[in-house]
Design a protein around this motif. Structure first.
Motif, PDB file in Angstrom:
ATOM      1  N   LYS A  31       0.634  -1.065  -0.072  1.00  0.00           N
ATOM      2  CA  LYS A  31      -0.179   0.054   0.047  1.00  0.00           C
ATOM      3  C   LYS A  31       0.865   1.273   0.056  1.00  0.00           C
ATOM      4  O   LYS A  31       0.640   2.315  -0.914  1.00  0.00           O
ATOM      5  CB  LYS A  31      -0.849   0.090   1.187  1.00  0.00           C
ATOM      6  N   GLU A  32       1.896   1.347   0.829  1.00  0.00           N
ATOM      7  CA  GLU A  32       2.965   2.385   0.961  1.00  0.00           C
ATOM      8  C   GLU A  32       3.463   2.551  -0.472  1.00  0.00           C
ATOM      9  O   GLU A  32       3.914   3.907  -0.878  1.00  0.00           O
ATOM     10  CB  GLU A  32       4.007   1.981   1.894  1.00  0.00           C
ATOM     11  N   TRP A  33       3.707   1.550  -1.349  1.00  0.00           N
ATOM     12  CA  TRP A  33       4.290   1.569  -2.820  1.00  0.00           C
ATOM     13  C   TRP A  33       3.191   1.637  -3.667  1.00  0.00           C
ATOM     14  O   TRP A  33       3.517   1.770  -4.776  1.00  0.00           O
ATOM     15  CB  TRP A  33       5.034   0.111  -2.824  1.00  0.00           C
ATOM     16  N   GLY A  34       2.087   2.010  -3.339  1.00  0.00           N
ATOM     17  CA  GLY A  34       0.838   2.490  -4.338  1.00  0.00           C
ATOM     18  C   GLY A  34       0.342   1.153  -4.932  1.00  0.00           C
ATOM     19  O   GLY A  34      -0.260   1.509  -5.978  1.00  0.00           O
TER      20      GLY A  34
END
Length: 152
Positions: A31-34
């Protein structure tokens, strides 16, 4: 598999190779990496297939490590595993990593060590502090009382 998903898979594989992770750890990092939704699930499925991600292995190493290194009791270990999304079979397997004899011995050693740091003339106060300490480490109250009772 698109190039961005392949890239995420490569990064996630390195993330998992560094230390054992849960599916939730990987999902959060993706999620942090999109990367989310079906793409994230595709990456996670691939990591499981390539054996980078194995929740049973994670649970066993987590339980064994927290018990041996930090002296945590089963209640605390179980609670932390559940917070990380580990349940059912994997949780049971993790608890089997802790041998009953080692468990009792570790608790007795922890209590002995703690007793040496306590300065009080009242034995009841000392016992109360030892019980509170052992409970905070995640040991079961009946086990704590058994160990303390066998020392008197």
């Amino acid at each position: 598999m698109t190039e961005s998903i392949k890239d995420a898979l490569r990064k996630a594989a390195m993330f998992c190779a560094y230390q054992e992770r849960t599916q939730q750890d990987v999902r959060d990092r993706l999620k942090e990496w999109g990367v989310w939704g079906d793409d994230a699930e595709e990456v996670i499925a691939e990591l499981i297939q390539q054996n980078y991600l194995n929740e049973e292995r994670f649970a066993k190493s987590f339980a064994g490590g927290k018990f041996r290194v930090k002296g945590w009791g089963k209640r605390k270990i179980k609670q932390h595993l559940q917070q990380r999304g580990i349940t059912g079979y994997n949780l049971d397997q993790a608890m089997k990593e802790i041998a009953p004899d080692d468990y009792r011995t570790t608790l007795a050693d922890l209590l002995d060590k703690k007793r040496r740091t306590l300065r009080d003339d009242n034995p009841l106060v000392i016992k109360q502090k030892l019980v509170r300490y052992a409970l905070s480490k995640g040991y079961e109250s009946d086990m704590v009382w058994q160990v303390l009772g066998s020392e008197d």
